[in-house]
Design a protein around this motif. Structure first.
Motif, PDB file in Angstrom:
ATOM      1  N   ASP A 293       0.848  -1.189   0.000  1.00 53.48           N
ATOM      2  CA  ASP A 293       0.000   0.000   0.000  1.00 53.48           C
ATOM      3  C   ASP A 293       0.888   1.244   0.000  1.00 53.48           C
ATOM      4  OD1 ASP A 293      -1.864   1.973   0.306  1.00 53.48           O
ATOM      5  OD2 ASP A 293      -2.689   1.221   2.185  1.00 53.48           O
ATOM      6  N   PHE A 294       0.889   1.962  -1.113  1.00 51.53           N
ATOM      7  CA  PHE A 294       1.726   3.163  -1.196  1.00 51.53           C
ATOM      8  C   PHE A 294       1.315   4.212  -0.151  1.00 51.53           C
ATOM      9  CE2 PHE A 294       3.094   2.631  -5.902  1.00 51.53           C
ATOM     10  CZ  PHE A 294       4.090   1.762  -5.488  1.00 51.53           C
ATOM     11  N   ALA A 295       0.016   4.215   0.194  1.00 52.25           N
ATOM     12  CA  ALA A 295      -0.440   5.171   1.209  1.00 52.25           C
ATOM     13  C   ALA A 295       0.206   4.860   2.557  1.00 52.25           C
ATOM     14  CB  ALA A 295      -1.962   5.114   1.326  1.00 52.25           C
ATOM     15  N   ALA A 296       0.354   3.543   2.855  1.00 54.37           N
ATOM     16  CA  ALA A 296       1.009   3.157   4.109  1.00 54.37           C
ATOM     17  C   ALA A 296       2.478   3.546   4.084  1.00 54.37           C
ATOM     18  CB  ALA A 296       0.860   1.655   4.336  1.00 54.37           C
ATOM     19  N   LEU A 297       3.133   3.353   2.940  1.00 52.56           N
ATOM     20  CA  LEU A 297       4.536   3.775   2.831  1.00 52.56           C
ATOM     21  C   LEU A 297       4.671   5.274   3.018  1.00 52.56           C
ATOM     22  CD1 LEU A 297       6.012   1.684  -0.141  1.00 52.56           C
ATOM     23  CD2 LEU A 297       6.424   1.400   2.297  1.00 52.56           C
ATOM     24  N   GLY A 298       3.616   5.995   2.632  1.00 47.54           N
ATOM     25  CA  GLY A 298       3.655   7.455   2.781  1.00 47.54           C
ATOM     26  C   GLY A 298       3.700   7.900   4.230  1.00 47.54           C
ATOM     27  N   GLN A 299       3.342   6.998   5.166  1.00 47.37           N
ATOM     28  CA  GLN A 299       3.416   7.346   6.590  1.00 47.37           C
ATOM     29  C   GLN A 299       4.866   7.397   7.082  1.00 47.37           C
ATOM     30  OE1 GLN A 299       1.004   4.657   8.950  1.00 47.37           O
ATOM     31  NE2 GLN A 299      -0.427   4.342   7.278  1.00 47.37           N
ATOM     32  N   ALA A 305      14.518   5.311   6.540  1.00 47.98           N
ATOM     33  CA  ALA A 305      15.773   5.060   5.822  1.00 47.98           C
ATOM     34  C   ALA A 305      16.937   4.929   6.803  1.00 47.98           C
ATOM     35  CB  ALA A 305      16.041   6.185   4.828  1.00 47.98           C
ATOM     36  N   LEU A 306      16.928   5.773   7.837  1.00 47.92           N
ATOM     37  CA  LEU A 306      17.966   5.689   8.870  1.00 47.92           C
ATOM     38  C   LEU A 306      17.910   4.333   9.561  1.00 47.92           C
ATOM     39  CD1 LEU A 306      20.164   6.951  10.669  1.00 47.92           C
ATOM     40  CD2 LEU A 306      18.317   7.868  12.116  1.00 47.92           C
ATOM     41  N   PHE A 307      16.713   3.860   9.845  1.00 46.23           N
ATOM     42  CA  PHE A 307      16.526   2.555  10.478  1.00 46.23           C
ATOM     43  C   PHE A 307      17.125   1.431   9.626  1.00 46.23           C
ATOM     44  CE2 PHE A 307      13.485  -1.004   9.791  1.00 46.23           C
ATOM     45  CZ  PHE A 307      13.814  -1.773  10.889  1.00 46.23           C
ATOM     46  N   VAL A 308      16.848   1.442   8.321  1.00 44.17           N
ATOM     47  CA  VAL A 308      17.377   0.407   7.430  1.00 44.17           C
ATOM     48  C   VAL A 308      18.904   0.444   7.406  1.00 44.17           C
ATOM     49  CG1 VAL A 308      17.518  -0.358   5.030  1.00 44.17           C
ATOM     50  CG2 VAL A 308      15.307   0.322   5.994  1.00 44.17           C
ATOM     51  N   ILE A 309      19.469   1.644   7.331  1.00 45.75           N
ATOM     52  CA  ILE A 309      20.930   1.781   7.299  1.00 45.75           C
ATOM     53  C   ILE A 309      21.558   1.249   8.587  1.00 45.75           C
ATOM     54  CG2 ILE A 309      22.826   3.457   7.259  1.00 45.75           C
ATOM     55  CD1 ILE A 309      21.061   5.185   5.424  1.00 45.75           C
ATOM     56  N   VAL A 310      20.944   1.589   9.722  1.00 44.15           N
ATOM     57  CA  VAL A 310      21.471   1.133  11.018  1.00 44.15           C
ATOM     58  C   VAL A 310      21.413  -0.393  11.117  1.00 44.15           C
ATOM     59  CG1 VAL A 310      21.046   1.127  13.503  1.00 44.15           C
ATOM     60  CG2 VAL A 310      20.974   3.277  12.239  1.00 44.15           C
ATOM     61  N   VAL A 311      20.293  -0.982  10.677  1.00 45.89           N
ATOM     62  CA  VAL A 311      20.144  -2.445  10.755  1.00 45.89           C
ATOM     63  C   VAL A 311      21.195  -3.143   9.909  1.00 45.89           C
ATOM     64  CG1 VAL A 311      18.651  -4.387  10.142  1.00 45.89           C
ATOM     65  CG2 VAL A 311      17.701  -2.408  11.331  1.00 45.89           C
ATOM     66  N   LEU A 312      21.365  -2.682   8.663  1.00 42.22           N
ATOM     67  CA  LEU A 312      22.273  -3.372   7.742  1.00 42.22           C
ATOM     68  C   LEU A 312      23.744  -3.126   8.060  1.00 42.22           C
ATOM     69  CD1 LEU A 312      20.485  -2.881   4.279  1.00 42.22           C
ATOM     70  CD2 LEU A 312      20.267  -4.751   5.918  1.00 42.22           C
ATOM     71  N   SER A 313      24.070  -1.918   8.499  1.00 42.48           N
ATOM     72  CA  SER A 313      25.481  -1.570   8.666  1.00 42.48           C
ATOM     73  C   SER A 313      25.983  -1.658  10.101  1.00 42.48           C
ATOM     74  CB  SER A 313      25.741  -0.153   8.130  1.00 42.48           C
ATOM     75  OG  SER A 313      24.979   0.798   8.862  1.00 42.48           O
ATOM     76  N   ILE A 314      25.079  -1.706  11.080  1.00 44.10           N
ATOM     77  CA  ILE A 314      25.515  -1.748  12.480  1.00 44.10           C
ATOM     78  C   ILE A 314      24.950  -2.970  13.211  1.00 44.10           C
ATOM     79  CG2 ILE A 314      25.500  -0.555  14.703  1.00 44.10           C
ATOM     80  CD1 ILE A 314      25.383   2.089  13.205  1.00 44.10           C
ATOM     81  N   LEU A 372       7.459  -0.845   7.258  1.00 46.04           N
ATOM     82  CA  LEU A 372       8.868  -0.934   7.645  1.00 46.04           C
ATOM     83  C   LEU A 372       9.455  -2.292   7.256  1.00 46.04           C
ATOM     84  CD1 LEU A 372       9.075   0.705  11.208  1.00 46.04           C
ATOM     85  CD2 LEU A 372      10.179   1.505   9.112  1.00 46.04           C
ATOM     86  N   ALA A 373       8.660  -3.350   7.469  1.00 49.30           N
ATOM     87  CA  ALA A 373       9.129  -4.694   7.104  1.00 49.30           C
ATOM     88  C   ALA A 373       9.387  -4.782   5.603  1.00 49.30           C
ATOM     89  CB  ALA A 373       8.102  -5.740   7.527  1.00 49.30           C
ATOM     90  N   PHE A 374       8.497  -4.178   4.820  1.00 46.31           N
ATOM     91  CA  PHE A 374       8.660  -4.275   3.366  1.00 46.31           C
ATOM     92  C   PHE A 374       9.914  -3.548   2.892  1.00 46.31           C
ATOM     93  CE2 PHE A 374       8.106  -3.137  -1.039  1.00 46.31           C
ATOM     94  CZ  PHE A 374       7.635  -4.319  -1.590  1.00 46.31           C
ATOM     95  N   ILE A 375      10.139  -2.335   3.382  1.00 43.36           N
ATOM     96  CA  ILE A 375      11.325  -1.612   2.895  1.00 43.36           C
ATOM     97  C   ILE A 375      12.610  -2.263   3.408  1.00 43.36           C
ATOM     98  CG2 ILE A 375      10.071   0.567   2.698  1.00 43.36           C
ATOM     99  CD1 ILE A 375      11.646   1.512   5.184  1.00 43.36           C
ATOM    100  N   LEU A 376      12.561  -2.886   4.605  1.00 42.91           N
ATOM    101  CA  LEU A 376      13.746  -3.586   5.097  1.00 42.91           C
ATOM    102  C   LEU A 376      14.048  -4.802   4.221  1.00 42.91           C
ATOM    103  CD1 LEU A 376      15.989  -4.019   7.168  1.00 42.91           C
ATOM    104  CD2 LEU A 376      14.345  -5.293   8.579  1.00 42.91           C
TER     105      LEU A 376
END
Length: 625
Positions: A293-299, A305-314, A372-376
């Motif tokens: 749902d693009f509307a949900a992603l809009g939230q 993006a910071l969360f994804v970077i922290v998870v993958l790199s730290i 969040l799960a989808f973008i991760l």
């Protein structure tokens, strides 16, 4: 943009076409299949509006996802045979018993301070994030050709941590439930402990019961797979009735028990489940991507993006390094595991479920768990899908830079072929259960394996991922047929060859096409090939150029026997009766030349009249082995 609903049958057919089609295109392009499946689902779903799973499939959408995930995890458990652990056992234990809780803690902190979620949402979703996705790891390992131990570490961690992650989310959710409702702490703890105990018992009983029934002949051969499916679904359903998501633990345990039961039917069961899993993985990824749902992603904000970077790199690297800190694993393998943690189907499916439940409890930001799960998943799949092979290659953890050839059977002919391939920088291994047959190969410096290629010892000692082609060429036609038939599913039947059988032309000795490997060298037999060597035939590698084409070669070497060719990337290919050789500059032909052709080339060299392509320099030399 389409607005009309699809017929359910058409919708399911579309899911199959998009999923399997994406996997096939990814195979052709040598890309991570998951990336294309996510892209196909998003385009068909929210972008074009052609397919909406909730609209077109209806109430069956959720149950279909749950059942598919259960079967995927069961098939993953079927691959976890304890003898494959051995030198990776300590690392796997630490990744599960230390890595899981550390990963939960770090993921929760990344959600709270990176994505800015509440503690309730962070603790539940942080538990789910323990999983690293066997649905993603398996195809990545196939394409990356990793060395055995790091591949085992990643595979075992992914499969074992999937149900653990789901149960961690259940535990965190029970805590939130106690804090937000009148439910008693003791009741919540009892529900959790009892549910896990029942799931473990059900999984073990289901696996042991199936193994006992198969071993005692209580189930006819043609019903083994259907019965297994029914028991699997029953175990999953009953366990989930007692404790939500505990069914994932039950089916994983059931798979592991069957994998280690040493059943005669194990290979047939595993291969069928692999085929079913490929279909299910394709379908689930398409369904989940199309449901976006693009509307949900809009939230989501920049903090996502910071969360994804922290998870993958730290979070991921720190978790792995802490878990493996005191092991004897080489630092290169630790780095590879630390930089590889793609998430997959289970994360999205379980996250969506708990997001809804948190929202029902009044947790305001529970709804963002799904986006969040989808973008991760999307970010981790793209990043790790494209970096695993290069990182492994940089760290020296690829089983082989160039896919090699396994020659089954030590003989004068196979040793000479192995020497020729080795001079062309093709990794080659000769295996034989008779040590005497390997003497000539060892003296020539060829890598050998003394033992049966079908044994567990071969599976443990040979880096099978480093080889592409198998040629069964012993003096025992029945054994050649057995080897080619057994290894066909692993290497791909198009890559398994067998020298001709002596009596294949007789009707009473002819075998069905389902047995054995592809034909090789103009249907030449073992005795015929070795007779050529005794008659002083030579192996030769000849490069093609723009001036010297395949047609020129055939015209100039009419008596030669073409065995195969090496393409521009350095990968070997063998010739069958229906196979065509790639005719392009940079291709190198592998052939056998009769004595008169060899003498003719020698005379041309002496006279200085040889073509540049037949100059005899470097690896373009006749070799006898």
């Amino acid at each position: 943009m389409g607005n009309g609903a699809l017929d359910p049958v058409a919708a399911i057919a579309l899911v199959g076409v998009l999923g399997v089609g994406s996997q096939w295109v990814a195979w052709k392009l040598k890309m991570p299949a998951i990336v294309l499946m996510l892209l196909a689902g998003v385009v068909a779903g929210p972008v074009l509006g052609v397919f909406d799973p909730a609209r077109d499939i209806g109430p069956l959408y959720g149950p279909l996802i749950s059942i598919a995930v259960a079967i995927i995890l069961f098939e993953g458990g079927l691959t976890l045979n304890f003898h494959t652990l051995r030198d990776a056992a300590d690392g796997v234990k630490r990744l599960v018993f230390i890595g899981a809780p550390v990963g939960w803690l770090l993921s929760t902190l990344a959600l709270r301070y990176g994505a800015g979620t509440s503690w309730e949402t962070a603790s539940v979703f942080g538990g789910i994030m323990i999983v690293t996705g066997p649905t993603v790891i398996a195809p990545l390992l196939r394409s990356a050709r990793l060395a055995r131990r790091p591949a085992a570490l990643l595979q075992w961690e992914a499969i074992l941590n999937d149900p653990i992650g789901a149960l961690a989310a259940v535990l965190a959710f029970e805590v939130v439930l106690v804090l937000r409702t009148a439910e008693q702490v003791g009741a919540a703890v009892w529900t959790l402990v009892f549910g896990i105990a029942v799931a473990t018992a059900l999984g073990y009983a289901g696996g042991y019961g199936m193994a006992w029934a198969y071993r005692r002949g209580k189930v006819p051969e043609y019903m083994k797979v259907p019965v297994l499916f029914v028991v699997l679904l029953a175990v999953f359903a009953v366990s989930n009735l007692i404790l939500h998501e505990s069914g994932l633990l039950a089916v994983t345990i059931m798979g592991v028990v069957i994998a280690n039961a040493k059943l005669a039917s194990y290979e047939e069961l595993r291969r069928f489940k692999e085929h079913a899993t490929i279909l299910l993985v394709s379908g689930v990824f398409i369904l989940l991507a199309a449901s976006l749902d693009f509307a949900a992603l809009g939230q989501l904000t920049w903090r996502a993006a910071l969360f994804v970077i922290v998870v993958l790199s730290i979070a991921r690297p720190v978790t792995v390094f802490l878990a493996l800190a005191t092991t004897k694993l080489p630092w290169r393998e630790q780095i590879l595991v630390a930089t590889t943690g793609p998430r997959g189907v289970v994360l999205i499916a379980v996250a969506g479920l708990f997001g809804e439940r948190l929202t029902e409890l009044g947790v305001a930001d529970g709804a963002i768990i799904g986006p969040l799960a989808f973008i991760l998943v999307a970010a981790s799949v793209v990043v790790h899908g494209f970096t695993l092979a290069p990182v492994a290659r940089f760290l020296g953890l690829i089983a082989a830079e160039t896919p090699g050839v396994i020659l089954v059977g030590g003989s004068y002919w196979t040793t000479a072929l192995a020497e020729t391939l080795k001079k062309a920088d093709i990794p080659v291994l000769i295996t034989d259960p008779n040590r005497g047959h390997l003497r000539r190969a060892r003296e020539a410096g060829i890598e050998t394996f003394f033992g049966d290629i079908l044994s567990e010892g071969a599976e443990m000692r040979i880096e099978l991922n480093g080889y592409k082609i198998v040629l069964a060429a012993t003096d025992n036609d029945a054994y050649n047929t057995l080897v080619a038939t057994d290894l066909g599913p692993h290497f791909g039947r198009e890559n398994v060859y067998q020298i001709a059988r002596d009596k294949a032309g007789h009707v009473r000795h002819a075998l069905p096409s389902t047995l054995g490997g592809r034909s090789f060298v103009d249907e030449a037999t073992y005795n015929e090939l070795n007779r050529l060597m005794w008659n002083d035939w030579k192996f030769r590698i000849t490069p093609l150029t723009e001036e010297y084409t395949l047609e020129d070669w055939r015209e100039k070497r009419p008596g030669a026997r073409l065995l195969g060719w090496i393409d521009e990337t350095g990968e070997p290919h063998f010739v069958t009766e229906e196979g065509d050789v790639e005719d392009a500059p940079g291709v190198r032909l592998i052939s056998m030349l009769p004595p008169d052709e060899v003498a003719k080339i020698a005379a041309e060299r002496e006279n200085g009249n040889g073509r540049a392509a037949e100059s005899g320099k470097g690896q373009d030399r006749a070799t006898s082995g």
